[in-house]
Design an enzyme around this catalytic site. Structure first.
Site, PDB file in Angstrom:
ATOM      1  N   ASP A 189      -5.834  10.397   9.154  1.00  0.00           N
ATOM      2  CA  ASP A 189      -4.530   9.917   9.589  1.00  0.00           C
ATOM      3  C   ASP A 189      -4.053  10.566  10.867  1.00  0.00           C
ATOM      4  OD1 ASP A 189      -3.717   7.947   7.617  1.00  0.00           O
ATOM      5  OD2 ASP A 189      -3.852   9.605   6.187  1.00  0.00           O
ATOM      6  N   GLU A 238       0.853  -1.183   0.000  1.00  0.00           N
ATOM      7  CA  GLU A 238       0.000   0.000   0.000  1.00  0.00           C
ATOM      8  C   GLU A 238       0.892   1.237   0.000  1.00  0.00           C
ATOM      9  OE1 GLU A 238      -2.900  -0.099   3.156  1.00  0.00           O
ATOM     10  OE2 GLU A 238      -3.234   2.061   3.015  1.00  0.00           O
TER      11      GLU A 238
END
Lengths: 427, 287
Positions: B74, B63
C-alpha cells in the site's frame, strides 16, 4: 540413513521438530526451513523473486561467477579477515574466574573488511548477480547504515545508481554512515512511516521495488525476506565460517568449541555458524538485543526470546507482535539489531535447539564496547558488542581449554557519537 | 453456529453473493463499482456509517481494508488510513463485528476483506474463516499470501464458501497467470499499475490490451484496481472489465475532512459517500 528422531510430545503440537540428518541442507524447493521462510509476498512481487531465484541458481553453478566474487573478496575487501586471539580479554576474564576456568577467546575480525563490517561479503555477491541479470540500478534498506554503506560502495565500484532506504530515526542516529553513503554517490531516502527504523525501511524498499521492476535489483542486507534471499545471503556470508574453520585448525589444530555472534536479522551469525552446523561438538550462541530487558513489552529486539511465529517481509519467522498480530517496534541501543524479526533459518535452528539464543541488554553491550576498546585496542560496533557481552558472561564459566570464537562483525566508528552521548560526552 | 446464522437468512447463502451480484450486473449490462474503506478509519462509528451508506450510494460490492502495521503493497494514503484505524482500536475481530452489524441491514451486497496474513494467523486461520463466514464476509484478499503459501488458509476458506480473490499484475507472465487463476475464486483483481496503491493512474490503452489476455485464461469476472481514481477512470475500467475498485481516491477525499488530530468532522462520512455516488453515476452511464 538412520530413522528421523521425533522429540517426544511434539507430534501433538504439530511442530516440524524432526531432527534432520544434516542441518545444512535447507531450504527446500519452496524456500522453507522446516515451517519457516517461504515466499509471502504480494503477487506483484512474485515474478521478481522467482527471477532472482532462477538467476541465483544459475550463477551459483557458474565457476566464473564464484571466481569473480572471490577475486573481489581478496583484493577489494581484504579477505580472509584475521582470526585474532584476544589475549587481554581472555586474561581479564580469567582473572575473575575460578582456577582453571576462563575460555580462550578469539575474534573473527570481519570489522577489518573494507567498509567496516561483514555486510560487503553478500553485497558484492548480489551486485554481481544484479549485473548478470542486466539490472541497471540498485536499491537497499539499511538500519545502522553498514549495509547501506556496503551497497553504496559496491555500486560506486560497478557504476550503478544506488538508492538506500533508511528509517528517519536511524538517519538521525547514524549520521556518519548517512554522509558516507552520500559521498559514495548514493541517494539516501529517509523513511518516515511507522517508528521510522529498519522494518519501515524494508517496507519502503519493497514498495519501491514493485514500482520499478524492470530495471531494479533489491539488495537485501540480511538472511531474511522472501526466498531466495535468506539462503543467498547465508551462502555469501558463509565465507566467514569457512575461513574460521581453516584458521582455527591452523592455530589450534582443532575446531572451536563455542561460536558466539550477535543477531539482528542474523546474517553475520548465519555466516559464522553455517559451516559448523553439522559439527555436533561445536556449540553455538546467538545473542539477541535485550534492550532495556526482554521482560519489557517493546523495550527489546529479541524476536526469538520474546516473539512468536508469524509472517512479515516475505517470510514466516519469529516476530515481535501483539496479541492481534500487529508488529511491534523493537528497541536496541544498536540500530543494526533493532528489527522485530529474525532470519527464518535461525527460527528453525532455534526450534530444533541446534543453536542457543540468548540476549544482552543495552547496558551490557555498552560495557563490553568500552572494555574491548581498552583491552584490545579494537572499538567494536554496538552489534558485536552484544556478542562480546555474552562472551564476558560465559567465558569465565568454561575451562581454560575451551576455544571461543566471537564474530567481530563490525567496527565501532559509526557508533562513537551514540556512545559518547550515552556516556555524557559532548563534542 | 455459523450454519444456523446463514440458514435463517432468506436471501442468498454465504459465499454466493459475489457470483449472484456479477450475474445480476451482467444482465444489467454494466460493470461493478467496488469502493473501499479502511475499518475503523478514522474511528469505528464513522467507518460504520460509511459502510452502511455505501450500497445506497451505488456500491455494488464493498472492499474493507483490515488495518495492519506493515502494509507492504500500500501507498502512503492507505498506510495512513491503516494507522488511523489501528489508533482507533481496529482489530481483525472488530472488523468482523462491523461486517456482522452491516449484514443485519443488508443481506445482498458482497463484502470483501482485504488485509495481510499475519493478523489472520494470529487470530487462527481456521477460526478466522469460520467467524468471517458467519459474520457475512464473502471473499478475502490476502495480499501477502500467493498461491504457493495458501495451504494455511485456502482449504478452510473453500469449506466455508469464502472466495479467495487474487491479484494479477502487469508483471504476471503467461505461465504464472494460470498458477494464480487456478487458485482464485469470486473474481480476479487486476492491478492496473506496476506499483503500490494510490500512486499513479492506470493507462487506458494498456488496460484494453491486458484484460482480454486474462479473459482468455478464466471465466471469472475481472475487476481493475490500483490507479483507478476519477469517475471517468472508473467508468472506463468498468467498461473494459467487469468492475472498478476505487480505494486511495476515496480515502484521500475522506482524510481531507479530518481535523488536525485526524478525527472525523460532521461531514466526513458524507464526503466519502458523495464521491461514491459520483463514481457510481459514471459506472452506470450508458456505454
Amino acid at each position: 540413513m538412520p530413522p528421523a528422531h521425533l522429540s517426544p510430545g511434539n507430534a501433538k503440537l504439530n511442530k516440524p521438530l524432526t531432527r534432520p540428518n544434516t542441518f545444512r541442507s535447507g531450504p527446500d524447493a519452496a524456500g522453507k526451513f522446516g515451517g519457516f521462510g517461504g515466499r509471502y509476498v504480494a503477487e506483484t512481487l512474485m515474478p521478481l523473486i522467482l527471477e532472482v531465484e532462477q538467476a541465483y541458481n544459475a550463477a551459483k553453478a557458474d565457476p566464473a561467477f564464484d571466481a569473480e566474487w572471490r577475486r573481489l573478496l581478496t583484493h577489494y575487501v581484504g579477505r580472509p579477515s584475521p582470526l585474532w586471539y584476544a589475549e587481554r580479554v581472555t586474561e581479564h576474564l580469567r582473572a575473575e574466574a575460578a582456577p582453571g576456568m576462563g575460555a580462550k577467546v578469539y575474534f573473527k575480525r570481519d570489522e577489518l573488511n573494507h567498509t567496516g563490517a561483514h555486510k560487503i561479503n553478500a553485497v558484492l555477491g548480489q551486485i554481481l548477480l544484479a549485473k548478470r541479470m542486466g539490472k541497471k540500478r540498485i536499491i537497499a534498506e539499511t538500519g545502522a547504515g553498514q549495509h547501506g554503506v556496503a551497497t553504496a560502495t559496491a555500486c560506486a565500484l560497478f557504476n550503478l545508481p544506488c538508492t538506500v532506504f533508511m528509517g528517519a530515526t536511524d538517519v538521525a542516529r547514524q549520521q556518519p554512515n548517512v554522509f558516507r553513503m552520500k559521498l559514495l554517490g548514493a541517494e539516501v531516502v529517509a523513511v518516515e512511516s511507522g517508528a521510522a527504523t529498519l522494518k519501515d525501511a524494508m517496507n519502503e524498499a519493497l514498495r519501491h521495488w514493485v514500482a520499478n521492476v524492470e530495471d531494479t535489483y533489491y539488495c537485501i542486507g540480511t538472511v531474511a525476506g522472501p526466498h531466495p534471499y535468506p539462503v543467498m545471503v547465508r551462502d555469501f556470508q558463509s565465507v566467514i565460517g569457512s575461513e574460521t574453520r581453516a584458521q582455527m585448525m591452523e592455530a589450534e589444530g582443532r575446531l572451536p568449541d563455542v561460536l558466539v555472534a550477535a543477531i539482528g536479522g542474523g546474517s553475520n551469525a548465519m555466516g559464522l555458524f553455517h559451516p559448523f552446523l553439522d559439527d555436533a561438538d561445536v556449540r553455538m550462541l546467538g545473542v539477541e538485543a535485550g534492550g532495556h530487558g526482554v521482560d519489557t513489552v517493546t523495550g527489546h529486539a529479541a524476536s526469538l526470546t520474546g516473539g512468536r511465529p508469524g509472517v512479515l517481509h516475505g517470510n514466516r519467522t519469529y516476530l515481535l507482535q501483539d496479541e492481534h498480530g500487529q508488529i511491534l517496534e523493537g528497541h536496541s541501543i544498536s540500530a543494526g539489531l533493532d528489527y522485530p524479526g529474525v532470519g527464518p533459518e535461525h527460527a528453525w535452528l532455534h526450534e530444533l535447539g541446534r543453536v542457543e539464543y540468548v540476549n544482552a541488554t543495552d547496558d551490557e553491550a555498552l560495557a563490553a564496547f568500552q572494555l574491548c576498546s581498552r583491552l584490545e585496542g579494537i572499538i567494536p560496533a554496538l552489534e558485536p558488542a552484544h556478542a562480546l557481552a555474552h562472551v564476558i558472561k560465559v567465558a569465565p564459566t568454561l575451562p581454560e581449554s575451551t576455544l571461543i570464537v566471537m564474530n567481530m562483525c563490525g567496527r565501532g566508528d559509526k557508533d562513537i557519537f551514540t556512545v559518547a552521548r550515552l556516556l555524557g560526552e559532548e563534542f | 453456529m455459523s450454519a444456523t446464522a446463514t440458514e435463517t437468512r432468506p436471501v442468498v447463502a454465504t459465499g454466493s453473493r459475489i457470483a449472484a451480484r456479477f450475474a445480476a450486473l451482467r444482465a444489467e449490462g454494466r460493470g461493478a463499482l467496488i469502493p473501499f474503506l479502511e475499518a475503523y478509519d478514522p474511528d469505528r462509528a464513522t467507518s460504520m456509517e460509511i459502510l452502511r451508506g455505501m450500497p445506497g450510494a451505488g456500491a455494488d460490492l464493498i472492499e474493507i481494508g483490515v488495518p495492519f502495521t506493515d502494509p507492504m503493497a500500500d501507498g502512503p494514503i492507505i498506510q495512513l488510513a491503516g494507522q488511523r484505524g489501528l489508533k482507533a482500536g481496529a482489530t481483525l475481530g472488530g472488523t468482523l463485528e462491523m461486517v456482522r452489524e452491516f449484514r443485519a441491514g443488508d443481506s445482498e451486497t458482497p463484502v470483501i476483506l482485504m488485509g495481510y496474513l499475519n493478523p489472520i494467523l494470529s487470530y487462527g486461520a481456521e477460526r478466522f474463516v469460520a467467524d468471517a463466514a458467519s459474520a457475512g464476509v464473502d471473499g478475502l484478499i490476502v495480499v501477502d499470501m500467493p498461491p504457493e503459501e495458501a495451504e494455511v488458509l485456502a482449504p478452510h476458506a473453500a469449506a466455508a464458501g469464502l472466495d479467495i480473490i487474487r491479484l494479477v499484475a502487469p508483471t504476471t507472465d503467461a505461465a504464472r497467470l494460470d498458477v494464480v487463476l487456478n487458485a482464485s475464486s469470486g473474481f480476479v483483481y487486476y492491478v492496473a499499475i506496476t506499483g503500490i496503491t494510490g500512486t499513479r493512474s492506470a493507462d487506458p490503452a494498456a488496460l484494453e490490451a491486458a484484460i482480454p489476455r486474462i479473459r482468455a485464461h478464466t471465466d471469472l469476472p475481472i475487476c481493475i484496481g490500483f490507479g483507478v481514481r476519477t469517475p471517468e477512470q472508473a467508468g472506463h475500467a468498468a467498461r473494459v472489465s467487469d468492475g472498478a475498485v476505487v480505494a486511495s481516491a476515496l480515502i484521500e477525499t475522506m482524510s481531507r475532512t479530518l481535523d488536525s488530530e485526524g478525527r472525523a468532522t460532521p461531514g466526513t462520512a458524507q464526503a466519502m459517500l458523495d464521491q461514491v455516488r459520483a463514481l457510481a453515476a459514471a459506472v452506470r452511464a450508458p456505454r
